[in-house]
Design a protein around this motif. Structure first.
Motif, PDB file in Angstrom:
ATOM      1  N   ARG A  19      22.810   4.662  48.102  1.00 39.46           N
ATOM      2  CA  ARG A  19      23.850   4.106  47.451  1.00 39.46           C
ATOM      3  C   ARG A  19      23.397   4.416  45.716  1.00 39.46           C
ATOM      4  N   LEU A  20      24.074   4.929  45.060  1.00 33.66           N
ATOM      5  CA  LEU A  20      23.767   5.274  43.681  1.00 33.66           C
ATOM      6  C   LEU A  20      24.140   3.922  42.755  1.00 33.66           C
ATOM      7  N   SER A  21      23.611   3.532  41.838  1.00 37.19           N
ATOM      8  CA  SER A  21      24.101   2.722  40.779  1.00 37.19           C
ATOM      9  C   SER A  21      23.698   3.207  39.529  1.00 37.19           C
ATOM     10  N   CYS A  22      24.984   2.839  38.489  1.00 33.53           N
ATOM     11  CA  CYS A  22      24.672   3.315  37.162  1.00 33.53           C
ATOM     12  C   CYS A  22      25.049   2.024  36.159  1.00 33.53           C
ATOM     13  N   VAL A  23      24.159   1.779  35.376  1.00 30.79           N
ATOM     14  CA  VAL A  23      24.420   0.423  34.508  1.00 30.79           C
ATOM     15  C   VAL A  23      24.643   1.015  33.191  1.00 30.79           C
ATOM     16  N   ALA A  24      25.368   0.388  32.343  1.00 28.87           N
ATOM     17  CA  ALA A  24      25.631   0.851  30.735  1.00 28.87           C
ATOM     18  C   ALA A  24      25.101  -0.314  30.173  1.00 28.87           C
ATOM     19  N   ARG A  56      42.308   1.955  40.179  1.00 36.77           N
ATOM     20  CA  ARG A  56      42.719   3.137  40.862  1.00 36.77           C
ATOM     21  C   ARG A  56      41.970   3.996  41.346  1.00 36.77           C
ATOM     22  N   ILE A  57      41.538   4.674  42.376  1.00 36.66           N
ATOM     23  CA  ILE A  57      40.282   5.261  42.772  1.00 36.66           C
ATOM     24  C   ILE A  57      40.855   6.733  43.177  1.00 36.66           C
ATOM     25  N   ASN A  58      40.048   7.737  42.974  1.00 34.96           N
ATOM     26  CA  ASN A  58      40.299   9.185  43.280  1.00 34.96           C
ATOM     27  C   ASN A  58      39.004   9.772  43.614  1.00 34.96           C
ATOM     28  N   TYR A  59      39.074  10.646  44.874  1.00 33.34           N
ATOM     29  CA  TYR A  59      37.933  11.009  45.360  1.00 33.34           C
ATOM     30  C   TYR A  59      38.087  12.697  45.576  1.00 33.34           C
ATOM     31  N   ALA A  60      37.038  13.219  45.444  1.00 36.01           N
ATOM     32  CA  ALA A  60      37.050  14.808  45.837  1.00 36.01           C
ATOM     33  C   ALA A  60      37.477  14.685  47.328  1.00 36.01           C
ATOM     34  N   ASP A  61      38.036  15.896  47.544  1.00 39.18           N
ATOM     35  CA  ASP A  61      38.500  16.240  49.215  1.00 39.18           C
ATOM     36  C   ASP A  61      37.107  15.962  49.959  1.00 39.18           C
ATOM     37  N   SER A  62      36.191  16.662  49.457  1.00 40.01           N
ATOM     38  CA  SER A  62      34.987  16.702  50.113  1.00 40.01           C
ATOM     39  C   SER A  62      34.127  15.494  50.860  1.00 40.01           C
ATOM     40  N   VAL A  63      34.519  14.458  49.805  1.00 44.47           N
ATOM     41  CA  VAL A  63      33.689  13.325  50.091  1.00 44.47           C
ATOM     42  C   VAL A  63      34.676  12.198  50.902  1.00 44.47           C
ATOM     43  N   LYS A  64      36.041  12.500  50.728  1.00 45.03           N
ATOM     44  CA  LYS A  64      36.897  11.637  51.391  1.00 45.03           C
ATOM     45  C   LYS A  64      36.338  10.774  52.717  1.00 45.03           C
ATOM     46  N   GLY A  65      36.552   9.571  52.753  1.00 42.08           N
ATOM     47  CA  GLY A  65      36.070   9.152  54.062  1.00 42.08           C
ATOM     48  C   GLY A  65      34.487   8.809  54.426  1.00 42.08           C
ATOM     49  N   ARG A  66      33.725   9.380  53.633  1.00 41.79           N
ATOM     50  CA  ARG A  66      32.064   9.254  53.482  1.00 41.79           C
ATOM     51  C   ARG A  66      31.602   8.650  52.199  1.00 41.79           C
ATOM     52  N   PHE A  67      32.229   8.547  51.219  1.00 41.66           N
ATOM     53  CA  PHE A  67      31.578   8.113  50.004  1.00 41.66           C
ATOM     54  C   PHE A  67      32.942   6.884  49.588  1.00 41.66           C
ATOM     55  N   THR A  68      32.257   5.937  48.904  1.00 43.33           N
ATOM     56  CA  THR A  68      32.903   4.691  48.386  1.00 43.33           C
ATOM     57  C   THR A  68      32.470   4.396  46.991  1.00 43.33           C
ATOM     58  N   SER A  83      27.739   8.008  52.645  1.00 47.72           N
ATOM     59  CA  SER A  83      27.471   7.722  53.918  1.00 47.72           C
ATOM     60  C   SER A  83      27.745   9.095  54.588  1.00 47.72           C
ATOM     61  N   SER A  84      27.050   9.599  55.803  1.00 48.05           N
ATOM     62  CA  SER A  84      27.109  10.690  56.601  1.00 48.05           C
ATOM     63  C   SER A  84      27.003  11.781  55.746  1.00 48.05           C
ATOM     64  N   LEU A  85      25.695  11.689  54.935  1.00 47.63           N
ATOM     65  CA  LEU A  85      25.612  12.741  53.930  1.00 47.63           C
ATOM     66  C   LEU A  85      25.364  14.190  54.847  1.00 47.63           C
ATOM     67  N   LYS A  86      25.726  15.308  54.043  1.00 46.97           N
ATOM     68  CA  LYS A  86      25.479  16.449  54.617  1.00 46.97           C
ATOM     69  C   LYS A  86      24.568  17.377  53.595  1.00 46.97           C
ATOM     70  N   PRO A  87      23.952  18.344  54.022  1.00 46.90           N
ATOM     71  CA  PRO A  87      23.317  18.949  53.418  1.00 46.90           C
ATOM     72  C   PRO A  87      23.913  19.716  52.037  1.00 46.90           C
ATOM     73  N   GLU A  88      25.044  19.772  52.197  1.00 41.19           N
ATOM     74  CA  GLU A  88      26.199  20.657  50.874  1.00 41.19           C
ATOM     75  C   GLU A  88      26.147  19.340  49.900  1.00 41.19           C
ATOM     76  N   ASP A  89      25.776  18.059  50.351  1.00 44.32           N
ATOM     77  CA  ASP A  89      25.725  16.880  49.359  1.00 44.32           C
ATOM     78  C   ASP A  89      24.571  17.044  48.267  1.00 44.32           C
ATOM     79  N   THR A  90      23.839  17.838  48.309  1.00 45.80           N
ATOM     80  CA  THR A  90      22.525  17.870  47.647  1.00 45.80           C
ATOM     81  C   THR A  90      23.088  18.349  46.371  1.00 45.80           C
ATOM     82  N   ALA A  91      22.569  17.644  45.226  1.00 46.40           N
ATOM     83  CA  ALA A  91      22.710  17.857  43.779  1.00 46.40           C
ATOM     84  C   ALA A  91      22.331  16.957  43.133  1.00 46.40           C
TER      85      ALA A  91
END
Length: 115
Positions: A19-24, A56-68, A83-91
């Motif tokens: 879970r990532l967080s970002c505070v301003a 209103r929310i928009n997701y990249a196709d590659s993360v739909k159903g796995r990221f919120t 969730s359901s992280l994959k090696p290709e999510d590395t970044a």
């Protein structure tokens, strides 16, 4: 001076969650769009998910159903539950917020998914 500070990155096995967080912080009246982007080595930065001030929310196709993506306006914070992280999510994952009609970026947090 507005600053965005991210947290929550790390090393996780494939299939795991983070879970990532970002505070301003700083002089903030309200925040418009919030979003998460990522950049893998040798690749361009890409959109992961965005959430508008109206929710209103928009997701990249590659993360739909796995990221919120979600936001807490009272705390000037945006979250990314992965969730359901994959090696290709590395970044390196970056948050972005629209404040006073200016786009602000965080410093980035590394997410590494091992196979």
């Amino acid at each position: 001076q507005v600053q965005l500070v991210e947290s929550g990155g790390g090393l996780v096995q494939a299939g795991g969650s983070l879970r990532l967080s970002c505070v301003a912080t700083g002089r903030i009246f309200s925040i418009g769009d919030m979003g998460w982007y990522r950049q893998a080595p040798g690749q361009q930065r890409e959109l992961v998910a965005t959430i508008t001030g109206g929710g209103r929310i928009n997701y990249a196709d590659s993360v739909k159903g796995r990221f919120t993506i979600s936001r807490d306006n009272a705390k000037n914070t945006v979250f990314l539950q992965m969730s359901s992280l994959k090696p290709e999510d590395t970044a390196v994952y970056y948050c972005k917020m629209g404040i006073w009609s200016i786009d602000y970026w965080g410093q980035g947090t590394q997410v590494t998914v091992s196979s």
